[in-house]
Design a protein around this motif. Sequence first.
Motif: not given
Length: 204
Positions: A117-126
């Motif tokens: 919330e309040g931040a930009v989306p980011a992609a990673d992996s898991g």
Amino acid sequence: MAARDLVLDLALTIRHDGRGGVTDDLTTPGELARWVLAHADQLAPDLDAAVFAAGDAELADVRELRAAIRALFARAVRPEPPSPADARRLMPSVEALRRVNAAAAAVPTVPRLDWPEGAVPAADSGPARSVGERAALSAALARAAIAFLAGPDRDKLRACHAPRCVRYFLKEHPRQEWCRPACGNRARVARHHERHRVPDRARA
């Protein structure tokens, strides 16, 4: 950066013992547990170092993977010679590649979206599924090795050939020859003694 530092730190658990020989910092499960805890930030989120329980199987996996990584380091520094710690017993490159790739594949990953919330989306992996700590550690180390060896820093990799040194290092500037200033000092002293020994032999 984290992958590069992690894989270099693993390789450097083979080091000079200060007495003319080579020592191994990962000979017991306890030593492995302490090493993992010291690298907790680099291993997260693949592994929770605080709860990691090292046993003989985990130690054997990491030591085998380290041997494979050091063999690939030796390949990366060609045509220069490898670290003298491995020169006489290097794992064949084909086998080293197989082991690193197999360890990385043991924990399949999927893309993941993180959007606080309040931040930009980011992609990673898991991880695509829940796995045990043993597979998670080996996979994290193998993926770090793959990222490093397939990246631009591979071309900076060198084996230090100062007297008694067995380290690999990254050449950060054009005039750098040694992993540390102390190694440069030892090399210069050795060269000085060698230059002065030759005339003595000729007179004899």
